[in-house]
Design an enzyme around this catalytic site. Structure first.
Site, PDB file in Angstrom:
ATOM      1  CB  CYS A  36      -1.458 -22.716   3.625  1.00 41.31           C
ATOM      2  SG  CYS A  36      -0.264 -22.992   2.312  1.00 41.31           S
TER       3      CYS A  36
ATOM      4  CG  HIS B 271      -3.154 -27.213   3.737  1.00 40.87           C
ATOM      5  ND1 HIS B 271      -4.097 -26.293   3.367  1.00 40.87           N
ATOM      6  CD2 HIS B 271      -2.044 -26.903   3.034  1.00 40.87           C
ATOM      7  CE1 HIS B 271      -3.603 -25.466   2.480  1.00 40.87           C
ATOM      8  NE2 HIS B 271      -2.345 -25.803   2.258  1.00 40.87           N
TER       9      HIS B 271
ATOM     10  CD  GLU C 227      -6.789 -27.111   5.716  1.00 40.23           C
ATOM     11  OE1 GLU C 227      -6.090 -27.094   6.748  1.00 40.23           O
ATOM     12  OE2 GLU C 227      -6.430 -26.598   4.653  1.00 40.23           O
TER      13      GLU C 227
HETATM   14  N1  GLN Z   1       1.469 -20.239  -1.899  1.00 44.89           N
HETATM   15  C1  GLN Z   1       0.127 -19.831  -1.677  1.00 44.89           C
HETATM   16  C2  GLN Z   1       0.063 -18.345  -1.410  1.00 44.89           C
HETATM   17  O1  GLN Z   1       1.018 -17.703  -1.155  1.00 44.89           O
HETATM   18  C3  GLN Z   1      -0.461 -20.565  -0.497  1.00 44.89           C
HETATM   19  C4  GLN Z   1      -0.726 -21.997  -0.852  1.00 44.89           C
HETATM   20  C5  GLN Z   1      -1.742 -22.668   0.000  1.00 44.89           C
HETATM   21  O2  GLN Z   1      -2.530 -22.018   0.695  1.00 44.89           O
HETATM   22  N2  GLN Z   1      -1.803 -23.961  -0.090  1.00 44.89           N
HETATM   23  O3  GLN Z   1      -0.981 -17.806  -1.456  1.00 44.89           O
END
Ligand code: GLN
Length: 199
Positions: free
Chosen positions: A84, A175, A177
């Site tokens: 992410c 995610h 995890e």
């Molecule tokens: N949108 C977030 C970012 O750009 C990432 C979100 C997440 O890690 N769940 O940092």
């Protein structure tokens, strides 16, 4: 494989959901190391850059020296997995405003590509090399809208790349995890870090 204890995998622990990764790593028989300072990178067999807020993590990596530290770990062949926000940071360029990036993968990332908080969702993903679908938990998730040579797409949603890998790097927009499914952690350990289960 050193005989003196399990391999150590770093989890960047500046901000975000590093504890969840550490828990799964422990279950898989490797030793998680919370990485906050440069010295924490010593002796690691790989490092995970977790989800969180990529702008915050990026700024903290700059001030701690870990931006350059993780870059040089990577360019010496060290395995990296970004989930992410970690996928945002791994990209070489973003469609959004400037922010510190590790730039480890030849890819253009769209932050919050699926929308903001309200657009968090779960979906079953077909993943290259997996026999069964993987439940992707997406939270303000990014996607790669363009990838360059050397980037292998592992999963996409309507042409939006949500999992990809290079020689010593893995990225997931979702995610793993936050699920009970260890297949991405196993993939990272086995195929990216080259850690094989010891009998
Ligand atoms: N949108 C977030 C970012 O750009 C990432 C979100 C997440 O890690 N769940 O940092």
């Amino acid at each position: 494989m050193p005989e003196d204890g399990p391999p150590k995998i770093g989890v960047l622990a500046l901000q975000g959901d590093f504890l969840e990764h550490a828990g799964i790593l422990r279950k898989l028989g490797v030793e998680p190391v919370e990485a906050r300072i440069l010295e924490d990178l010593e002796g690691l067999a790989g490092i995970i850059v977790p989800g969180g807020e990529s702008t915050t993590i990026g700024k903290m990596m700059v001030s701690s020296g870990l931006l350059d530290g993780i870059r040089s770990f990577f360019y010496k062949g060290g395995p990296v997995w970004g989930t992410c926000a970690g996928m945002v940071l791994a990209a070489s360029a973003t469609t959004g405003p400037r922010q510190p990036l590790l730039g480890l993968m030849n890819a253009l990332v769209e932050r919050n590509g699926f929308g903001r908080q309200v657009h968090s969702f779960e979906t079953e993903l077909d993943v290259e090399g997996f026999d069964e679908p993987f439940t992707g938990v997406f939270i303000r998730a990014p996607f790669f809208e363009d990838v360059g040579p050397g980037v292998e797409v592992l999963s996409e949603i309507d042409g939006r790349v949500v999992a990809a890998r290079g020689e010593n790097i893995l990225v997931t927009a979702f995610h793993p995890e936050l699920t009970d499914d260890p297949r991405f952690h196993e993939l990272f350990l086995r195929e990216v870090c080259g850690i094989h289960e010891r009998s």
